[in-house]
Each structure stands twice: as C-alpha cells, then as structure tokens.
Design a protein around this motif. Structure first.
Motif, PDB file in Angstrom:
ATOM      1  N   ASN A  34       0.832  -1.205   0.000  1.00 45.13           N
ATOM      2  CA  ASN A  34       0.000   0.000   0.000  1.00 45.13           C
ATOM      3  C   ASN A  34       0.869   1.258   0.000  1.00 45.13           C
ATOM      4  OD1 ASN A  34      -2.613   1.124  -0.153  1.00 45.13           O
ATOM      5  ND2 ASN A  34      -2.679   1.475   2.047  1.00 45.13           N
ATOM      6  N   TYR A  35       1.302   1.748   1.149  1.00 43.55           N
ATOM      7  CA  TYR A  35       2.205   2.902   1.216  1.00 43.55           C
ATOM      8  C   TYR A  35       3.639   2.445   0.927  1.00 43.55           C
ATOM      9  CZ  TYR A  35      -1.378   5.843   3.386  1.00 43.55           C
ATOM     10  OH  TYR A  35      -2.518   6.572   3.634  1.00 43.55           O
ATOM     11  N   MET A  36       4.358   3.265   0.137  1.00 43.35           N
ATOM     12  CA  MET A  36       5.753   2.955  -0.168  1.00 43.35           C
ATOM     13  C   MET A  36       6.548   4.250  -0.317  1.00 43.35           C
ATOM     14  SD  MET A  36       5.664  -0.259  -2.775  1.00 43.35           S
ATOM     15  CE  MET A  36       7.341  -0.697  -2.269  1.00 43.35           C
ATOM     16  N   VAL A  37       7.863   4.106  -0.241  1.00 43.48           N
ATOM     17  CA  VAL A  37       8.748   5.241  -0.470  1.00 43.48           C
ATOM     18  C   VAL A  37       9.044   5.314  -1.966  1.00 43.48           C
ATOM     19  CG1 VAL A  37      10.974   6.292   0.048  1.00 43.48           C
ATOM     20  CG2 VAL A  37       9.777   4.947   1.800  1.00 43.48           C
ATOM     21  N   VAL A  38       8.648   6.405  -2.601  1.00 44.21           N
ATOM     22  CA  VAL A  38       8.869   6.578  -4.034  1.00 44.21           C
ATOM     23  C   VAL A  38       9.783   7.776  -4.304  1.00 44.21           C
ATOM     24  CG1 VAL A  38       7.795   7.001  -6.276  1.00 44.21           C
ATOM     25  CG2 VAL A  38       6.644   5.527  -4.613  1.00 44.21           C
ATOM     26  N   LYS A  39       9.354   8.944  -3.927  1.00 47.24           N
ATOM     27  CA  LYS A  39      10.057  10.176  -4.295  1.00 47.24           C
ATOM     28  C   LYS A  39      11.438  10.283  -3.651  1.00 47.24           C
ATOM     29  CE  LYS A  39       5.645  12.574  -4.818  1.00 47.24           C
ATOM     30  NZ  LYS A  39       4.717  13.579  -4.235  1.00 47.24           N
ATOM     31  N   GLU A  40      11.589   9.768  -2.446  1.00 50.16           N
ATOM     32  CA  GLU A  40      12.866   9.892  -1.739  1.00 50.16           C
ATOM     33  C   GLU A  40      13.689   8.611  -1.753  1.00 50.16           C
ATOM     34  OE1 GLU A  40      12.090  11.253   2.223  1.00 50.16           O
ATOM     35  OE2 GLU A  40      11.367  13.218   1.580  1.00 50.16           O
ATOM     36  N   ALA A  41      13.223   7.604  -2.462  1.00 45.21           N
ATOM     37  CA  ALA A  41      13.821   6.272  -2.351  1.00 45.21           C
ATOM     38  C   ALA A  41      15.314   6.241  -2.626  1.00 45.21           C
ATOM     39  CB  ALA A  41      13.104   5.313  -3.295  1.00 45.21           C
ATOM     40  N   TYR A  42      15.784   7.034  -3.579  1.00 41.72           N
ATOM     41  CA  TYR A  42      17.193   6.948  -3.960  1.00 41.72           C
ATOM     42  C   TYR A  42      17.921   8.270  -3.752  1.00 41.72           C
ATOM     43  CZ  TYR A  42      15.007   2.867  -5.864  1.00 41.72           C
ATOM     44  OH  TYR A  42      14.272   1.719  -5.976  1.00 41.72           O
ATOM     45  N   ASP A  43      17.469   9.016  -2.757  1.00 43.10           N
ATOM     46  CA  ASP A  43      18.104  10.282  -2.395  1.00 43.10           C
ATOM     47  C   ASP A  43      19.327   9.988  -1.531  1.00 43.10           C
ATOM     48  OD1 ASP A  43      18.886  12.732  -1.363  1.00 43.10           O
ATOM     49  OD2 ASP A  43      16.844  13.454  -1.056  1.00 43.10           O
ATOM     50  N   PRO A  44      20.538  10.208  -2.039  1.00 41.88           N
ATOM     51  CA  PRO A  44      21.760   9.841  -1.291  1.00 41.88           C
ATOM     52  C   PRO A  44      22.016  10.704  -0.066  1.00 41.88           C
ATOM     53  CG  PRO A  44      22.345  11.053  -3.272  1.00 41.88           C
ATOM     54  CD  PRO A  44      20.869  10.800  -3.356  1.00 41.88           C
ATOM     55  N   THR A  45      21.246  11.770   0.109  1.00 44.35           N
ATOM     56  CA  THR A  45      21.455  12.638   1.277  1.00 44.35           C
ATOM     57  C   THR A  45      20.648  12.174   2.481  1.00 44.35           C
ATOM     58  OG1 THR A  45      19.634  14.169   0.739  1.00 44.35           O
ATOM     59  CG2 THR A  45      21.788  14.573  -0.292  1.00 44.35           C
ATOM     60  N   LYS A  46      19.815  11.123   2.302  1.00 44.07           N
ATOM     61  CA  LYS A  46      18.911  10.713   3.374  1.00 44.07           C
ATOM     62  C   LYS A  46      19.246   9.335   3.929  1.00 44.07           C
ATOM     63  CE  LYS A  46      14.881  13.417   1.963  1.00 44.07           C
ATOM     64  NZ  LYS A  46      14.763  14.106   3.270  1.00 44.07           N
ATOM     65  N   LEU A  47      18.996   9.187   5.224  1.00 44.19           N
ATOM     66  CA  LEU A  47      19.077   7.881   5.876  1.00 44.19           C
ATOM     67  C   LEU A  47      17.712   7.417   6.354  1.00 44.19           C
ATOM     68  CD1 LEU A  47      22.400   8.197   7.912  1.00 44.19           C
ATOM     69  CD2 LEU A  47      22.007   6.971   5.770  1.00 44.19           C
ATOM     70  N   THR A  48      16.756   8.324   6.404  1.00 45.96           N
ATOM     71  CA  THR A  48      15.355   7.967   6.669  1.00 45.96           C
ATOM     72  C   THR A  48      14.529   8.552   5.527  1.00 45.96           C
ATOM     73  OG1 THR A  48      14.990   9.954   8.001  1.00 45.96           O
ATOM     74  CG2 THR A  48      15.667   7.945   9.166  1.00 45.96           C
ATOM     75  N   PHE A  49      13.361   7.944   5.296  1.00 48.88           N
ATOM     76  CA  PHE A  49      12.625   8.254   4.080  1.00 48.88           C
ATOM     77  C   PHE A  49      11.136   8.409   4.365  1.00 48.88           C
ATOM     78  CE2 PHE A  49      16.311   5.675   3.327  1.00 48.88           C
ATOM     79  CZ  PHE A  49      16.938   6.246   2.228  1.00 48.88           C
ATOM     80  N   ASP A  50      10.531   9.433   3.793  1.00 47.94           N
ATOM     81  CA  ASP A  50       9.090   9.625   3.917  1.00 47.94           C
ATOM     82  C   ASP A  50       8.357   8.765   2.892  1.00 47.94           C
ATOM     83  OD1 ASP A  50       9.130  11.426   6.019  1.00 47.94           O
ATOM     84  OD2 ASP A  50       9.334  13.165   4.700  1.00 47.94           O
ATOM     85  N   TYR A  51       7.228   8.234   3.324  1.00 47.77           N
ATOM     86  CA  TYR A  51       6.420   7.395   2.450  1.00 47.77           C
ATOM     87  C   TYR A  51       5.500   8.251   1.582  1.00 47.77           C
ATOM     88  CZ  TYR A  51       7.682   3.036   4.796  1.00 47.77           C
ATOM     89  OH  TYR A  51       8.362   1.946   5.265  1.00 47.77           O
ATOM     90  N   ASP A  52       5.163   7.675   0.424  1.00 47.87           N
ATOM     91  CA  ASP A  52       4.178   8.291  -0.457  1.00 47.87           C
ATOM     92  C   ASP A  52       2.874   7.501  -0.372  1.00 47.87           C
ATOM     93  OD1 ASP A  52       5.744  10.404  -2.065  1.00 47.87           O
ATOM     94  OD2 ASP A  52       7.037   8.640  -2.125  1.00 47.87           O
ATOM     95  N   ASP A  53       1.775   8.186  -0.652  1.00 45.61           N
ATOM     96  CA  ASP A  53       0.479   7.516  -0.583  1.00 45.61           C
ATOM     97  C   ASP A  53       0.362   6.501  -1.725  1.00 45.61           C
ATOM     98  OD1 ASP A  53      -0.448   8.860  -2.970  1.00 45.61           O
ATOM     99  OD2 ASP A  53      -0.899  10.606  -1.730  1.00 45.61           O
ATOM    100  N   PRO A  54      -0.522   5.526  -1.578  1.00 47.40           N
ATOM    101  CA  PRO A  54      -0.617   4.460  -2.585  1.00 47.40           C
ATOM    102  C   PRO A  54      -0.995   4.950  -3.974  1.00 47.40           C
ATOM    103  CG  PRO A  54      -2.370   4.297  -0.945  1.00 47.40           C
ATOM    104  CD  PRO A  54      -1.376   5.263  -0.420  1.00 47.40           C
ATOM    105  N   GLN A  55      -1.783   6.047  -4.047  1.00 45.23           N
ATOM    106  CA  GLN A  55      -2.116   6.596  -5.361  1.00 45.23           C
ATOM    107  C   GLN A  55      -0.850   6.939  -6.134  1.00 45.23           C
ATOM    108  OE1 GLN A  55      -3.410   7.438  -2.343  1.00 45.23           O
ATOM    109  NE2 GLN A  55      -5.228   8.716  -2.586  1.00 45.23           N
ATOM    110  N   THR A  56       0.123   7.484  -5.420  1.00 45.91           N
ATOM    111  CA  THR A  56       1.395   7.865  -6.047  1.00 45.91           C
ATOM    112  C   THR A  56       2.150   6.637  -6.535  1.00 45.91           C
ATOM    113  OG1 THR A  56       1.580   9.853  -4.672  1.00 45.91           O
ATOM    114  CG2 THR A  56       3.617   8.992  -5.643  1.00 45.91           C
ATOM    115  N   VAL A  57       2.092   5.550  -5.756  1.00 44.62           N
ATOM    116  CA  VAL A  57       2.815   4.331  -6.128  1.00 44.62           C
ATOM    117  C   VAL A  57       2.216   3.724  -7.400  1.00 44.62           C
ATOM    118  CG1 VAL A  57       3.751   2.143  -5.315  1.00 44.62           C
ATOM    119  CG2 VAL A  57       3.198   3.934  -3.658  1.00 44.62           C
TER     120      VAL A  57
END
Length: 525
Positions: free
Chosen positions: A138-161
């Motif tokens: 359902n919810y997944m990390v899309v927009k921030e998934a491969y951001d090399p500056t992050k160690l934690t990631f915000d999830y995107d809503d399922p519509q976005t996935v």
C-alpha cells in the motif's frame, strides 16, 4: 545460492546485502558505484524478481489459502505475521535493492550510450516492482527512495505508487519505440539478448510484458469510480497472445543454486500442504457442484496436487494443519515435487528443478479481461475471454515452461481430456450462464503456485466474499493482534523500516499492532 554482489547506493535504510543465482561482481564501493554495462546488470535483477515472488509467496499463499502449514496454529494461517522478523519482506527488498539502484545504473549506462532497448527494460522492471509493491504494501517510499542525502525516508500515498507504475510503463514503451525507430528491430535484438534471462532479447515480448503490467494496474482499480473496463481490455489485447509470450525467468538447474524454488532439490514447500479450498476447486465439488469428490472434474488435479495413500485428495483448513498427520493412510502428502522425485524432468507442473520462474501468463490476463468486461456488462466479450483463459490455463498446465523453452513440450493433458473438461459443469457453457465466481475461481486455479500475490489481490478486492470465492473460509482462529479482522496488507520490511524509519511509519499508522488488517487504497471505493 551463488554469491552475487549487487550495486547499492543510498539504500542503507531500505536494503541489505544479497546473494542470488547469477554471477555479477559489479563494483568495490557500493556507495560510489562505477559505470556498469547495462547487460551485466540485467541477470541479477531478473533473478531477484523471481526470488522476491518465490520467498514471499510462501506466506501470502497462506493468506490466500492456496496452501497452509502442515502444523496447526501457524501464525500465517491465522492471517498474522511474525513481529521482529523479515519473513514476508523479500518483495520489499526486491523492489528497493534487487531492482532499485541496479535499474537506475542500467538507465545511467543506457542513457550515456543510447541503448534505448535497455532503457525500456529498466523502466519496465521498475514498473513491475512498483505495481507489486503497491498491491502488497500500500504505502511505499517513491520520491525519496534513492536520495543519497537521506538515511530515513518519507512514504508516499498508494495513489502515487500506482501512478508511478503507469509512468514507468509509459516511459518503457516510449524507449522501445525509439529503439525500433533507430535500428528497425521489433523482434530479437542480439544486444539485448546478451543479458536477458526472461525473453532472450525479444523486444516484442517485452512490449507485451509492459502492457500486462498496465492491465494489472487498471484491473486493480475495479472498486474505483474511475475504473475503465475498456482500458483493461485494450491493455490485455496488446499484451500476451498465447503462452509463448508468458513472462518467466530461466532456471537451468545445473545445481541447487540455480534450481527452481518449487523443485525437489530445494524442497522449499516441504512444510506446506495443499489447502482444502484448492482441492475442492479442482475435484469438482465447487465448480461442478458434485456431492462427492470427482477426480475427473479437472485434468489438472493430479498435476497440481497429491492424493493421500488411500487415494483421496485432502487439504488443510486454516489454521488446523494436517489433522490426519498421525495416520499414514490419510495424512496429506507434500506437494508434487516431493514424492521421491530426484531428477530434473520427473516432477509435475512447475515442480521441476528446471521449471522457469513464472511472473505473468496469457490465461491470467484473459481472466482479467473477462472480469473487466463482465463488470461492464459485455457478457459476450467476457465469455470469450473466459473461455480463452480456461483453454490457456489447461495448455499452460499441460506444457509448463522449462529451461530453454517458454512453453514446454510435455503434453501432460490430452486433447480429449481438455475437451471433456471444457464441456463439463466446471466450466460455464454460455455467456448468459457466466458468473463472476466462474471467472475469478478459474483465475485462482490458473495462478496456482506461481503467483499467490495476484490471487490474494483478487480476494481482497472483493473483501474475501465467499459467494465469489466459494470454499474460502475465514480461519477459525485469527492472530490475536487482528482483533477479529482479516489481513489486508503486508507490513513493510522489519530490518529496514521498523529499525531505521519508525517516525515515517507512524505517519500512516504502520506501527499499530493491527496495521496488517488495514484495507489498502486499491480495495476501497
């Protein structure tokens, strides 16, 4: 399995090191990867795809009641989960790690060298990952998934996935069109064949695979006001034309590390038993309305399932396990691949060591089209697709794909037995007689073993409706944290998300004990 070093960028919180069946030693510093040839990246990605489906299918297959544990009170049979464990988290790892940055590196190399076909493949594989991930998590990390500056990631809503899956499909189709425009090749490309364990470089089949993802995406919106049955039909019509187009990954079975997950050498289903639900679908008691077990009801029955020593087919009822385990005469046997089978080619169905790892098939797509047209009210179109699905599923079971072939050449089921089944009470004989349950239960059989994920998606889309999935019964005992509710989502992978990313999980309730009973977006109106 054979050692494999995957490339990994900023996915410290989303994945861990892996091994799989194809040799690829890509780089020495996973946080600063060097340029890698796209062809060398494709085999491990494809191996990771089938691995992800394989591993998690064991648990999701219990949710869907395709099989169950041989022991009583198994938490997965109770529609629960194991806290503090990565069990049922392999697809998460597949999406972000096996595909993930490897696909991004494919895109990097292919962009620099104008390898349009590899760009098409890379985006197709990303689309497959997002589609399956949305269905499962359902919810997944899309927009921030491969951001090399992050160690934690915000999830995107399922519509976005789901939208991301469609976007990647559109990109993939565009790049394949550009590849053909550039070199006028629509069939096999020797350049693409170099690393392609799915289609051996056949661009036309890759395009059909992309349309299969779009069909699945569109069908899963069936409960939405925006659902478009004609879109599903269009995507299916542009996808697989027969079982020769099926998406699957080669397993050569040269040794146990490259053997089919369901085969006798690996023995990964030894602790599972066929469900009472699948037994009754195949033996005629549900589809044919037989009062007693009729072993001639479906010619696939002896290929897919096994009889007890007293010659009766039995299955487990969740979460009771094999209640006859103490009686050698009536205990439920292990699956087809485990009946003293030791050699490649001697097991049945997809239980052979060299059977291909199947990802999508022609008959399943036909059932998708049939369901969509049924919901539209086009009964003639729905019935045609339904019959195509039944015929295709019989052909698939009769000629399961093996190494070196997409269709196999076994002929387990005679033409006469297939014709007999098609004329039986187990198959709707006219458009006016066709019911939604006919379509979805035949699809359930067609999905047996290789895709419990799609079977579970169907059950959830219809809220486990027993009038559609006749014979599916709510487990007599549910996992305590369920609070009486049935399971609807898989929790994100424990060792990445519940260790490193808890604040993000809290934002959409994923830390709740009963989160796995939350209805995902795609099943809601």
């Amino acid at each position: 399995m054979k050692k494999l070093i995957y490339t990994l960028s900023a996915l410290v919180a989303l994945g861990t090191a892996s091994s799989c069946k194809k040799f690829v030693d890509i780089n020495t510093n996973p946080n600063a990867p060097t340029a890698v040839d796209a062809a060398s990246l494709l085999p491990p990605i494809q191996a990771g795809m089938e691995r992800g489906v394989w591993y998690d299918s064991r648990y999701i297959g219990q949710y869907a009641q395709i099989w169950g544990s041989s022991a009583a009170n198994n938490v997965w049979d109770e529609e629960g989960y194991v806290p503090g464990s990565d069990s049922n988290g392999e697809m998460w790892r597949t999406i972000y790690f096996s595909i993930g940055q490897n696909a991004n590196l494919m895109i990097q190399d292919a962009t620099a060298k104008n390898k349009y076909e590899y760009l098409g493949v890379a985006h197709a594989l990303k689309a497959w990952g997002w589609q399956n991930g949305a269905d499962i998590y359902n919810y997944m990390v899309v927009k921030e998934a491969y951001d090399p500056t992050k160690l934690t990631f915000d999830y995107d809503d399922p519509q976005t996935v789901y939208a991301e899956a469609v976007k990647e499909c559109r990109l993939a189709l565009g790049f394949f069109a550009q590849a053909t425009k550039t070199d006028n090749i629509t069939g096999v490309s020797t350049t693409l064949a170099k690393g392609d364990y799915m289609y051996a470089g056949d661009r036309s089949k890759w395009v059909k695979f992309i349309y299969s993802i779009l069909a699945q995406n569109a069908l899963h919106m069936s409960n939405k006001s925006t659902f478009n049955a004609d879109s599903v039909a269009y995507f299916v019509d542009h996808s697989f034309m027969n079982n020769g187009d099926n998406a699957s990954v080669q397993n050569t079975a040269t040794n146990s590390t490259d053997a089919n997950f369901w085969g006798p050498t690996r023995g990964n289903l030894s602790g599972f038993r066929q469900s009472d639900f699948i037994v009754r679908l195949l033996d005629g008691r549900i589809l044919a309305g037989s009062a007693t077990q009729d072993t001639l009801a479906d010619p696939r029955l002896p290929l897919l399932l096994n009889r007890s020593k007293d010659r009766v087919y039995r299955g487990v009822i969740a979460p009771l396990g094999d209640v006859n385990s103490a009686d050698a005469n009536t205990s439920i046997p292990a699956f087809a691949g485990f009946n003293n089978v030791t050699k490649v080619g001697t097991a049945k169905y997809l239980f052979n060591d060299n059977a291909r790892g199947v990802l999508m098939t022609y008959p399943v797509l036909q059932f998708m089209k049939s369901e969509a047209l049924f919901k539209k009210g086009d009964m003639a179109g729905a019935y045609t697709a339904y019959i195509n699905g039944v015929k295709g599923a019989l052909d698939f079971a009769s000629n399961p794909p093996v190494a070196g072939s997409l269709t196999g050449a076994t002929n387990y089921i005679s033409a006469a037995d297939q014709a007999k089944y098609l004329a039986s009470k187990s198959v709707a004989q006219s458009a006016s007689a066709l019911k939604l349950s006919d379509i979805l239960q035949q699809k359930f059989i067609a999905l047996f073993l290789w895709n419990p994920i799609e079977a579970w998606s169907d059950e959830r889309r219809y809220s486990y409706d027993a009038t559609i999935f006749q014979g599916f019964t709510k487990p007599g005992t549910l996992y305590p944290d369920n609070a009486g509710k049935q399971v609807y989502v898989v929790r994100p992978r424990y060792n990445s998300e519940y260790i490193w990313n808890v604040p993000a999980l809290k934002k959409f309730g994923a830390t709740a004990a009963d989160y796995h009973t939350t209805k995902p977006w795609f099943v809601l109106p």
